[in-house]
Design a protein around this motif. Structure first.
Motif, PDB file in Angstrom:
ATOM      1  N   PHE A 188      46.357 -34.163 -29.906  1.00  9.64           N
ATOM      2  CA  PHE A 188      47.083 -34.546 -28.681  1.00  9.64           C
ATOM      3  C   PHE A 188      48.594 -34.534 -28.914  1.00  9.64           C
ATOM      4  CE2 PHE A 188      42.972 -36.834 -28.645  1.00  9.64           C
ATOM      5  CZ  PHE A 188      42.410 -36.250 -27.512  1.00  9.64           C
ATOM      6  N   PRO A 189      49.161 -33.340 -29.158  1.00  9.27           N
ATOM      7  CA  PRO A 189      50.591 -33.293 -29.507  1.00  9.27           C
ATOM      8  C   PRO A 189      51.499 -33.769 -28.369  1.00  9.27           C
ATOM      9  CG  PRO A 189      49.729 -31.078 -29.136  1.00  9.27           C
ATOM     10  CD  PRO A 189      48.558 -32.002 -29.096  1.00  9.27           C
ATOM     11  N   ASP A 190      51.006 -33.704 -27.117  1.00  7.04           N
ATOM     12  CA  ASP A 190      51.855 -34.079 -25.982  1.00  7.04           C
ATOM     13  C   ASP A 190      51.905 -35.581 -25.741  1.00  7.04           C
ATOM     14  OD1 ASP A 190      52.268 -31.421 -25.570  1.00  7.04           O
ATOM     15  OD2 ASP A 190      50.647 -31.238 -24.090  1.00  7.04           O
ATOM     16  N   LEU A 192      48.044 -43.360 -31.188  1.00  8.26           N
ATOM     17  CA  LEU A 192      46.646 -42.933 -31.141  1.00  8.26           C
ATOM     18  C   LEU A 192      45.965 -43.456 -32.393  1.00  8.26           C
ATOM     19  CD1 LEU A 192      47.406 -39.213 -30.195  1.00  8.26           C
ATOM     20  CD2 LEU A 192      46.782 -41.064 -28.634  1.00  8.26           C
ATOM     21  N   THR A 193      44.912 -44.228 -32.211  1.00  5.41           N
ATOM     22  CA  THR A 193      44.316 -44.909 -33.352  1.00  5.41           C
ATOM     23  C   THR A 193      42.807 -44.790 -33.350  1.00  5.41           C
ATOM     24  OG1 THR A 193      46.050 -46.564 -33.219  1.00  5.41           O
ATOM     25  CG2 THR A 193      44.144 -47.145 -34.517  1.00  5.41           C
ATOM     26  N   GLU A 194      42.239 -44.440 -34.504  1.00  2.60           N
ATOM     27  CA  GLU A 194      40.791 -44.525 -34.649  1.00  2.60           C
ATOM     28  C   GLU A 194      40.475 -45.951 -35.092  1.00  2.60           C
ATOM     29  OE1 GLU A 194      38.496 -41.074 -36.236  1.00  2.60           O
ATOM     30  OE2 GLU A 194      37.921 -42.556 -37.743  1.00  2.60           O
ATOM     31  N   LEU A 213      45.418 -37.811 -20.972  1.00  3.77           N
ATOM     32  CA  LEU A 213      46.360 -38.613 -21.759  1.00  3.77           C
ATOM     33  C   LEU A 213      47.796 -38.120 -21.619  1.00  3.77           C
ATOM     34  CD1 LEU A 213      44.311 -39.218 -25.043  1.00  3.77           C
ATOM     35  CD2 LEU A 213      44.564 -40.721 -23.064  1.00  3.77           C
ATOM     36  N   SER A 214      47.966 -36.799 -21.512  1.00  5.03           N
ATOM     37  CA  SER A 214      49.341 -36.306 -21.438  1.00  5.03           C
ATOM     38  C   SER A 214      49.956 -36.596 -20.064  1.00  5.03           C
ATOM     39  CB  SER A 214      49.412 -34.820 -21.782  1.00  5.03           C
ATOM     40  OG  SER A 214      48.630 -34.096 -20.861  1.00  5.03           O
ATOM     41  N   GLY A 215      49.129 -37.014 -19.106  1.00  2.00           N
ATOM     42  CA  GLY A 215      49.659 -37.346 -17.785  1.00  2.00           C
ATOM     43  C   GLY A 215      50.030 -38.808 -17.609  1.00  2.00           C
ATOM     44  N   GLY A 239      35.166 -32.478 -24.077  1.00  2.00           N
ATOM     45  CA  GLY A 239      35.901 -33.717 -23.852  1.00  2.00           C
ATOM     46  C   GLY A 239      37.320 -33.741 -24.391  1.00  2.00           C
ATOM     47  N   LEU A 240      37.532 -33.182 -25.581  1.00  2.00           N
ATOM     48  CA  LEU A 240      38.870 -33.271 -26.172  1.00  2.00           C
ATOM     49  C   LEU A 240      39.900 -32.567 -25.282  1.00  2.00           C
ATOM     50  CD1 LEU A 240      38.159 -32.796 -29.992  1.00  2.00           C
ATOM     51  CD2 LEU A 240      38.736 -34.905 -28.796  1.00  2.00           C
ATOM     52  N   GLU A 241      39.490 -31.400 -24.744  1.00  2.00           N
ATOM     53  CA  GLU A 241      40.361 -30.661 -23.834  1.00  2.00           C
ATOM     54  C   GLU A 241      40.654 -31.493 -22.574  1.00  2.00           C
ATOM     55  OE1 GLU A 241      41.359 -27.687 -25.046  1.00  2.00           O
ATOM     56  OE2 GLU A 241      42.767 -27.750 -23.355  1.00  2.00           O
TER      57      GLU A 241
END
Lengths: 273, 199
Positions: free
Chosen positions: B53-55, B61-63, B24-26, B16-18
């Motif tokens: 998610f560096p891009d 981005l918040t937990e 998200l980067s799109g 999922g992270l990938e």
């Protein structure tokens, strides 16, 4: 936001009925999680709607007593969130060392695992002899279990691991004896713990404590009730006392935060101003 | 939160992270949407989302913490070990209730609560995963008027999760991973222009 549908209205009426008939106020609980638990309940008892459940709760005298246990949540573990217990051990207890006697209130203690985790920390810090832990919960059924201090042997392995991760260095087997498939905590761990029912939604402060621990209880409340509970717990703290919340709970969205300062950010330990 | 803000709930498990990185980067900046993600993860995990998610630079981005207000332009993540709920009053809720589909956080829990509160404003998206969590949630999003999307199982690292969702018959769009972000951008831009038109 979508308008209320009949299910929503029936749900609100059910909470009102529980309050009026049994004096338990769930009207200020966080709706989404409470509703999911209640829906599980409808399935279990094969009830068609919240109105049917309401009828049962109003008319069947023993039904609510049996169901309270399922409406409230009993999740608790020994040494949950090792970083919290590390902070308690290394940062808070050294300050509490300076007090001649300690009152500790553990609010929402469920079946007691976390209460005994704190008792073990106090023993190891040489503070337990002068401490009294008042452990409270809304649900009398879990308090009976907590008082027993008996846990399935199958849980011992993860308890031991959590104890070690939190910085415990003694053999964890010092603290229990096994018989058949039950691990019974040693009586000295239990001796300074007093159990009692207490309802954070309706009851008042009963103590002047140096440390109040209430972790993963507030998540079940809406913001108003959280505010009431945090204000109540803050009132129960002596000057510069410590309040410990769950690691995903925060006082920062509450009005009651004005009387608190952050002491350990990630561990969610606050200090009374 | 504006009245026509879309609530985009995304569920993912294995791989999922990938996959989330691609989605998200799109995303363009300034979309009128709230992104809420339930990624199955080991309960003691402590994640640095900026590093994962560096891009993603246009959204914070918040937990989620309990009772945190829900705001536009933020990507929220369910905290490991807790169920995440959308509450009626514009904030999040958490619980330690029993795992659902052996999962906590559970995608079903998040999707159902979002659908109950925000109905047709919800967009439910299921990505890669090796477990059937989320299928019931997709059903509920659809029943209450939301839009439902599953990642094309052929493009998923683990195909069980999107397949179970598609099997419910409640999925509106089956999209390749790379198509999901452009789809969301078009949808949210269209909301924006039709909303302006109405004024």
């Amino acid at each position: 936001m979508t308008p209320l549908v009949p299910d929503d209205i029936e749900f609100e009426l059910l909470l009102e009925a529980i309050w009026q008939k049994h004096g338990y106020d769930f009207r200020q609980y966080a709706r989404s999680s409470l509703r999911r638990r209640m829906e599980a309940f409808l399935q279990k008892y094969n009830l068609a709607s919240f109105s049917h459940l309401q009828y049962r709760i109003l008319r069947d005298p023993s039904f609510f007593g049996r169901s309270l246990d399922e409406i409230t949540v009993r999740t608790t573990e020994m040494f949950r969130d090792s970083f919290f217990f590390t902070a308690l051990r290394n940062e808070v207890l050294p300050i509490l060392q300076t007090y001649p006697a300690l009152n500790i209130w553990h609010a929402g203690c469920s079946t007691g695992e976390e209460v005994y985790s704190v008792a073990i920390l106090l023993m190891e810090a040489g503070l337990y002899e002068r401490s009294t832990i008042y452990a409270t919960d809304i649900n009398p059924v879990v308090l009976e279990a907590a008082q027993e201090g008996r846990y399935p042997v199958a849980k011992i392995k993860e308890m031991t691991k959590a104890y070690q991760q939190s910085g415990g260095v003694l053999p964890f087997s010092n603290y229990y004896t096994c018989k058949d498939d039950v691990a019974k905590l040693n009586p000295e761990i239990k001796k300074n713990v007093v159990f009692s029912t207490h309802n954070l939604a309706t009851d008042e402060s009963f103590i002047d404590a140096q440390l109040v621990i209430c972790r993963n209880v507030l998540i079940y409340f809406d913001r108003n009730l959280q505010d009431r509970a945090v204000a109540l717990m803050t009132r129960s703290l002596s000057h510069r006392g410590f309040l410990c919340l769950g690691s995903k709970e925060s006082a920062s969205f509450l009005k009651a935060k004005v009387n608190l300062e952050v002491f350990a950010k990630d561990a969610k330990i606050y200090r009374k101003l | 939160m504006r009245k026509n803000t879309r609530i985009i709930v995304i569920g993912a498990s294995t791989g999922g992270l990938e996959a989330l990185r691609t989605v998200l980067s799109g995303l363009d900046r300034d979309l009128n949407g709230i992104f809420i993600i339930c990624q199955h993860i080991e309960r003691s995990a402590r994640l640095n989302y900026k590093m994962i998610f560096p891009d993603v630079q246009d959204y914070s981005l918040t937990e989620v913490e309990d009772k945190q207000p829900i705001e536009s332009g933020v990507v929220y993540f369910a905290p490991p070990g807790y169920h995440l709920y959308v509450e009626r009053l514009g904030y999040f809720g958490l619980s330690l209730d029993a795992p659902v589909n052996w999962s906590r956080p559970s995608i079903d829990v998040l999707f159902e609560s979002a659908a109950h509160v925000h109905g047709c404003q919800v967009v439910g998206i299921l990505l890669t995963g090796a477990n059937g969590d989320g299928a019931q949630g997709i059903r509920e999003v659809k029943r209450l008027g939301g839009i439902t999307i599953a990642q094309n199982p052929e493009s998923a690292v683990a195909d069980i999760m999107p397949r179970r969702a598609i099997e419910t018959g409640c999925v509106d769009h089956v999209l390749d991973l790379k198509e999901i972000a452009p789809f969301l951008v078009r949808l949210l831009r269209k909301d924006h222009s039709s909303h302006k038109g109405a004024l």
